[in-house]
Design an enzyme around this catalytic site. Sequence first.
Site: not given
Ligand code: GLU
Length: 425
Positions: A113, A225, A227-228, A230
């Site tokens: 991340k 939430g 965003g995308n 929610g």
């Molecule tokens: N950010 C998203 C998650 O927390 C997607 C991560 C991804 O597609 O690699 O699962």
Amino acid sequence: MPTNMNPFTNAKKQLDLVVPLLLSEYSDPKKFKKAISILKKPQNLFKKRLTIKLDNGRQKSFWAIRSQHNDARGPFKGGIRFHKNVTEDEVKALSFWMSVKCAVAGIPYGGGKGGIIVDPKKLSQNELQKLSKSYAQFLATHIGPRIDIPAPDVNTNGQIMAWMLEAYEKKMKTQAPGAFTGKPLELGGSLGREEATGQGGLFVLLAYLKATKKKVGGTTVAVQGFGNVGYWFARLATDVGMKVVGVSDSTGGVVNMKGLDIVKINEEKEKFGSLKEVSLMTKAKFISNEDLLKLNVDVLAPSALENAISDQNAKDIQALAILELANGPVTPEADGILESRKIDVIPDVLANAGGVTVSYFEWVQNLQGYYWDKKTVNNKLKPIITDAFNDIDDVVKTKNITYRKAAFFLAIKRIIDAMILRGRV
Ligand code: GLU
């Protein structure tokens, strides 16, 4: 920050809770304990202050982080978040949860991340492009289709992935669309990726309702939430006959116990800027974020940030089940309270795994240079998510433990088995 609000402390607590359950699965307790201690730290952590020239000619620096948690099951995978409250411990926790999530879904990745401490609303598109490209340049030699594959997360999107891909490919002198997922379709994105996390959440909820013998039609839902994740979850839930009665963003939200028109509310949000404004401009009934969490609904879907439900408000939750579409929205203390109140928590590592699963499909398509239609994407997503739910549900029933503990039990076992096979412990 009190310790119980530190996401990395909480992630390690969640891990510790399944250690006693897992211990008996391993003949060599020393190896097992070593593996657990390895999982309590990311394998690699990169940090740098990125400096860009603002539109007014001044320079400004931003802290940028990437945590690579574990790659025993495959390359590191996970989003990049742009937020003013990003911290190193938050990014570490999110990367750990990605390792668990990919193992829950059974897709061949480890966890990673990234984050930048920035309020992206304060930057112009030009400044945002510079910052995104600078982030990808800084990490270029540490990421790539076979190493670590970033994706969107809070406040990042396809456009940001496009800028990062451009900077990465330029620096590495290659074409490598599989280096990032969540890209626009024009640059090798996948059909269905945009709505994938919400769609996956709905598949999990449908499997849960079936397993608990509850009906779909008329199920009442509140979504914190917008965003995308929610938005898409709320929209797809109404499409299958559920009743979304409350939605909120960081400014508060709107409520109507007869059900909301999600597509219309989204249009109004785009027009007026926030859900608070929507309530003011359209005379919809306003509800604070705090009160939205306490609505008397069948399903509460926290879809924003960590720690929305803690020991402070867990006793006030009236929902019958919580679907964690955000990462880490329920703290371990709240988990304990909800368990004693017999409120099921369907954990993030399962409930929002649809996003990374379609990211996996995008990466597979990029590596093959062969692209699928949307029906193929959804037909492949549903069984992965439903099987993941059913595997976890079996463990819930046989061991009489919570969904989170069951998900961690299965996932941590898969990760440790891979570590042992590789001779890492
Ligand atoms: N950010 C998203 C998650 O927390 C997607 C991560 C991804 O597609 O690699 O699962």
